[in-house]
Scaffold this motif. Structure first.
Motif, PDB file in Angstrom:
ATOM      1  N   LEU A  37       0.863  -1.184   0.000  1.00 38.77           N
ATOM      2  CA  LEU A  37       0.000   0.000   0.000  1.00 38.77           C
ATOM      3  C   LEU A  37       0.894   1.226   0.000  1.00 38.77           C
ATOM      4  O   LEU A  37       1.632   1.466   0.964  1.00 38.77           O
ATOM      5  N   LEU A  38       0.849   1.988  -1.088  1.00 40.89           N
ATOM      6  CA  LEU A  38       1.573   3.256  -1.191  1.00 40.89           C
ATOM      7  C   LEU A  38       0.576   4.372  -0.940  1.00 40.89           C
ATOM      8  O   LEU A  38      -0.480   4.421  -1.584  1.00 40.89           O
ATOM      9  N   THR A  39       0.890   5.261  -0.012  1.00 41.95           N
ATOM     10  CA  THR A  39      -0.025   6.343   0.332  1.00 41.95           C
ATOM     11  C   THR A  39       0.650   7.679   0.068  1.00 41.95           C
ATOM     12  O   THR A  39       1.654   8.015   0.703  1.00 41.95           O
ATOM     13  N   LYS A  40       0.114   8.413  -0.883  1.00 40.83           N
ATOM     14  CA  LYS A  40       0.673   9.717  -1.242  1.00 40.83           C
ATOM     15  C   LYS A  40       0.426  10.712  -0.105  1.00 40.83           C
ATOM     16  O   LYS A  40      -0.707  10.892   0.326  1.00 40.83           O
ATOM     17  N   THR A  41       1.498  11.354   0.355  1.00 42.75           N
ATOM     18  CA  THR A  41       1.382  12.403   1.374  1.00 42.75           C
ATOM     19  C   THR A  41       1.722  13.775   0.810  1.00 42.75           C
ATOM     20  O   THR A  41       1.459  14.787   1.457  1.00 42.75           O
ATOM     21  N   GLY A  42       2.310  13.810  -0.375  1.00 45.93           N
ATOM     22  CA  GLY A  42       2.620  15.062  -1.033  1.00 45.93           C
ATOM     23  C   GLY A  42       1.486  15.500  -1.941  1.00 45.93           C
ATOM     24  O   GLY A  42       0.439  14.852  -2.022  1.00 45.93           O
ATOM     25  N   PRO A  43       1.680  16.611  -2.659  1.00 45.28           N
ATOM     26  CA  PRO A  43       0.612  17.148  -3.514  1.00 45.28           C
ATOM     27  C   PRO A  43       0.424  16.339  -4.790  1.00 45.28           C
ATOM     28  O   PRO A  43       1.265  15.526  -5.167  1.00 45.28           O
ATOM     29  N   GLY A  44      -0.701  16.595  -5.450  1.00 42.20           N
ATOM     30  CA  GLY A  44      -0.961  15.980  -6.742  1.00 42.20           C
ATOM     31  C   GLY A  44      -2.165  15.073  -6.720  1.00 42.20           C
ATOM     32  O   GLY A  44      -2.662  14.664  -5.668  1.00 42.20           O
ATOM     33  N   ARG A  45      -2.626  14.739  -7.922  1.00 39.80           N
ATOM     34  CA  ARG A  45      -3.814  13.904  -8.080  1.00 39.80           C
ATOM     35  C   ARG A  45      -3.436  12.608  -8.796  1.00 39.80           C
ATOM     36  O   ARG A  45      -2.472  11.966  -8.418  1.00 39.80           O
ATOM     37  N   LEU A  46      -4.189  12.220  -9.822  1.00 41.04           N
ATOM     38  CA  LEU A  46      -3.954  10.928 -10.452  1.00 41.04           C
ATOM     39  C   LEU A  46      -2.541  10.803 -11.004  1.00 41.04           C
ATOM     40  O   LEU A  46      -1.881   9.768 -10.829  1.00 41.04           O
ATOM     41  N   GLY A  47      -2.069  11.838 -11.696  1.00 40.04           N
ATOM     42  CA  GLY A  47      -0.725  11.769 -12.265  1.00 40.04           C
ATOM     43  C   GLY A  47       0.333  11.568 -11.204  1.00 40.04           C
ATOM     44  O   GLY A  47       1.316  10.845 -11.413  1.00 40.04           O
ATOM     45  N   ALA A  48       0.161  12.205 -10.055  1.00 45.92           N
ATOM     46  CA  ALA A  48       1.105  12.032  -8.961  1.00 45.92           C
ATOM     47  C   ALA A  48       1.035  10.611  -8.404  1.00 45.92           C
ATOM     48  O   ALA A  48       2.067  10.005  -8.073  1.00 45.92           O
ATOM     49  N   GLN A  49      -0.174  10.065  -8.292  1.00 43.16           N
ATOM     50  CA  GLN A  49      -0.317   8.688  -7.825  1.00 43.16           C
ATOM     51  C   GLN A  49       0.372   7.712  -8.774  1.00 43.16           C
ATOM     52  O   GLN A  49       1.032   6.766  -8.333  1.00 43.16           O
ATOM     53  N   LEU A  50       0.208   7.928 -10.075  1.00 38.31           N
ATOM     54  CA  LEU A  50       0.838   7.040 -11.047  1.00 38.31           C
ATOM     55  C   LEU A  50       2.356   7.162 -10.992  1.00 38.31           C
ATOM     56  O   LEU A  50       3.072   6.145 -11.023  1.00 38.31           O
ATOM     57  N   ARG A  51       2.871   8.379 -10.895  1.00 36.40           N
ATOM     58  CA  ARG A  51       4.324   8.544 -10.792  1.00 36.40           C
ATOM     59  C   ARG A  51       4.861   7.859  -9.539  1.00 36.40           C
ATOM     60  O   ARG A  51       5.927   7.231  -9.561  1.00 36.40           O
ATOM     61  N   MET A  52       4.133   7.967  -8.445  1.00 33.39           N
ATOM     62  CA  MET A  52       4.493   7.285  -7.207  1.00 33.39           C
ATOM     63  C   MET A  52       4.555   5.780  -7.426  1.00 33.39           C
ATOM     64  O   MET A  52       5.538   5.117  -7.060  1.00 33.39           O
ATOM     65  N   GLY A  53       3.501   5.222  -8.019  1.00 31.62           N
ATOM     66  CA  GLY A  53       3.453   3.782  -8.246  1.00 31.62           C
ATOM     67  C   GLY A  53       4.528   3.302  -9.206  1.00 31.62           C
ATOM     68  O   GLY A  53       5.186   2.278  -8.960  1.00 31.62           O
ATOM     69  N   PHE A  54       4.715   4.027 -10.302  1.00 34.21           N
ATOM     70  CA  PHE A  54       5.741   3.645 -11.274  1.00 34.21           C
ATOM     71  C   PHE A  54       7.135   3.672 -10.645  1.00 34.21           C
ATOM     72  O   PHE A  54       7.933   2.750 -10.838  1.00 34.21           O
ATOM     73  N   SER A  55       7.441   4.736  -9.920  1.00 32.87           N
ATOM     74  CA  SER A  55       8.764   4.883  -9.339  1.00 32.87           C
ATOM     75  C   SER A  55       9.051   3.767  -8.341  1.00 32.87           C
ATOM     76  O   SER A  55      10.132   3.158  -8.347  1.00 32.87           O
ATOM     77  N   TRP A  56       8.078   3.484  -7.475  1.00 34.03           N
ATOM     78  CA  TRP A  56       8.260   2.424  -6.492  1.00 34.03           C
ATOM     79  C   TRP A  56       8.446   1.083  -7.190  1.00 34.03           C
ATOM     80  O   TRP A  56       9.305   0.286  -6.801  1.00 34.03           O
ATOM     81  N   ALA A  57       7.667   0.831  -8.217  1.00 30.76           N
ATOM     82  CA  ALA A  57       7.768  -0.436  -8.938  1.00 30.76           C
ATOM     83  C   ALA A  57       9.139  -0.611  -9.590  1.00 30.76           C
ATOM     84  O   ALA A  57       9.723  -1.703  -9.556  1.00 30.76           O
ATOM     85  N   LEU A  58       9.653   0.448 -10.182  1.00 30.21           N
ATOM     86  CA  LEU A  58      10.984   0.365 -10.785  1.00 30.21           C
ATOM     87  C   LEU A  58      12.037   0.092  -9.725  1.00 30.21           C
ATOM     88  O   LEU A  58      12.940  -0.738  -9.935  1.00 30.21           O
ATOM     89  N   ASP A  59      11.937   0.763  -8.595  1.00 30.11           N
ATOM     90  CA  ASP A  59      12.905   0.539  -7.519  1.00 30.11           C
ATOM     91  C   ASP A  59      12.834  -0.881  -6.975  1.00 30.11           C
ATOM     92  O   ASP A  59      13.831  -1.415  -6.474  1.00 30.11           O
ATOM     93  N   GLU A  60      11.668  -1.490  -7.065  1.00 33.51           N
ATOM     94  CA  GLU A  60      11.480  -2.857  -6.585  1.00 33.51           C
ATOM     95  C   GLU A  60      11.922  -3.906  -7.604  1.00 33.51           C
ATOM     96  O   GLU A  60      11.895  -5.099  -7.318  1.00 33.51           O
ATOM     97  N   GLY A  61      12.326  -3.463  -8.791  1.00 31.90           N
ATOM     98  CA  GLY A  61      12.856  -4.384  -9.780  1.00 31.90           C
ATOM     99  C   GLY A  61      11.849  -4.980 -10.743  1.00 31.90           C
ATOM    100  O   GLY A  61      12.181  -5.913 -11.490  1.00 31.90           O
ATOM    101  N   TYR A  62      10.624  -4.448 -10.792  1.00 36.36           N
ATOM    102  CA  TYR A  62       9.637  -4.971 -11.736  1.00 36.36           C
ATOM    103  C   TYR A  62      10.034  -4.622 -13.164  1.00 36.36           C
ATOM    104  O   TYR A  62      10.592  -3.555 -13.426  1.00 36.36           O
ATOM    105  N   GLU A  63       9.721  -5.520 -14.091  1.00 37.42           N
ATOM    106  CA  GLU A  63      10.067  -5.336 -15.497  1.00 37.42           C
ATOM    107  C   GLU A  63       8.969  -4.638 -16.287  1.00 37.42           C
ATOM    108  O   GLU A  63       9.148  -4.328 -17.467  1.00 37.42           O
ATOM    109  N   GLY A  64       7.847  -4.389 -15.665  1.00 39.07           N
ATOM    110  CA  GLY A  64       6.749  -3.683 -16.299  1.00 39.07           C
ATOM    111  C   GLY A  64       5.637  -3.471 -15.298  1.00 39.07           C
ATOM    112  O   GLY A  64       5.588  -4.132 -14.250  1.00 39.07           O
ATOM    113  N   VAL A  65       4.742  -2.543 -15.610  1.00 41.59           N
ATOM    114  CA  VAL A  65       3.657  -2.179 -14.695  1.00 41.59           C
ATOM    115  C   VAL A  65       2.343  -2.147 -15.462  1.00 41.59           C
ATOM    116  O   VAL A  65       2.213  -1.462 -16.483  1.00 41.59           O
ATOM    117  N   VAL A  66       1.370  -2.894 -14.960  1.00 44.82           N
ATOM    118  CA  VAL A  66      -0.007  -2.815 -15.441  1.00 44.82           C
ATOM    119  C   VAL A  66      -0.740  -1.835 -14.528  1.00 44.82           C
ATOM    120  O   VAL A  66      -0.486  -1.794 -13.320  1.00 44.82           O
TER     121      VAL A  66
END
Length: 263
Positions: free
Chosen positions: A77-106
């Protein structure tokens, strides 16, 4: 072209299990109540195909209780505490996924409209080297029901044709958040995914436009999207304000506002 530092909103991460798959499914949500709980019940059998990651915009309705998420096979569960809406949530999810070593994100919306049984098709597309896969209810094998008439007309007659022109690639369902993104696309400095300019719905248009123009393999995958019959449509877009925002994003994209600045 040098890679720029990622612009990602502040967030917290509650991780319930180790990574177990090559890909993850990021589900952006905020106060979806019983809708996301029903959806996670449908997604639970898919957890072995792609790890489930919630990208919460700051829900206050108790729908994302950690004990419940664990019981449904959610990995984090990633919980955004900074500003932003959907785009910020997606950037949060993408960044975390890349750091975790995933090869792609659905990605798939969290309001229980989408047929999550299509997740394996997106995983297969990534396995086959697709850079960007767009879910579509309008291609052969896709399905939609109870779609508000104004929204249906806007997608078919305005949004999809406009984005197709910008992308130089034909799309049929460009507002659909059911998508897949390769690691290569997300990390490509020419795409510039991790910028604060993507706050609301801008990133959806940008990725659709940019992936084919950068030479990535792009496909549409048939999906279902069913709105509840006789009930208010589960969406964060209002009929007037949301439509105006989406149109504004299209005009900004045409103007080149989302292009990556020169290095």
């Amino acid at each position: 072209m040098a890679e720029r530092a990622r612009q990602v909103p502040a967030f917290t991460a509650d991780v319930f299990a180790a990574r177990s798959t090559r890909y993850c499914v990021v589900v952006p949500v905020i106060n979806e109540g019983d809708r996301i709980r029903r959806q996670l019940g449908r997604m639970e059998p898919r957890a072995g195909e792609a790890d489930i990651v919630m990208a919460d915009g700051g829900s206050t309705d108790g729908s994302l209780d950690p004990a419940f998420l664990r019981s449904k096979g959610v990995r984090a569960l990633l919980t955004k505490t900074g500003p932003g809406r959907l785009g910020a949530q997606l950037r949060m999810g993408f960044s975390w996924a890349l750091d975790e070593g995933y090869e792609g994100v659905v990605t798939v919306d969290g309001n229980d409209k989408d047929g999550v049984e299509a997740i394996p098709a997106f995983v297969r597309a990534l396995d086959e080297g697709v850079g960007f896969a767009q879910g579509s209810r309008f291609v052969a094998g896709g399905r939609h029901a109870n779609t508000p008439a104004v929204r249906l007309a806007a997608v078919r007659l305005i949004h999809a044709p406009f984005v197709s022109i910008l992308a130089r690639h034909r799309y049929t369902d460009t507002t659909n958040g059911f998508r897949a993104h390769s690691r290569a696309l997300l990390e490509d400095p020419r795409a510039g995914v991790f910028r604060d300019v993507f706050d609301g719905y801008e990133l959806l248009v940008h990725l659709s436009q940019t992936a084919p123009r950068l030479g990535y393999r792009v496909v549409e995958i048939p999906v279902s999207r069913v709105y509840p019959k006789g009930a208010k449509a589960p969406t964060k877009l209002t009929r007037i304000g949301g439509s105006a925002e989406l149109l504004g994003v299209l005009l900004r994209a045409a103007r080149g506002d989302f292009r990556v600045p020169d290095q």
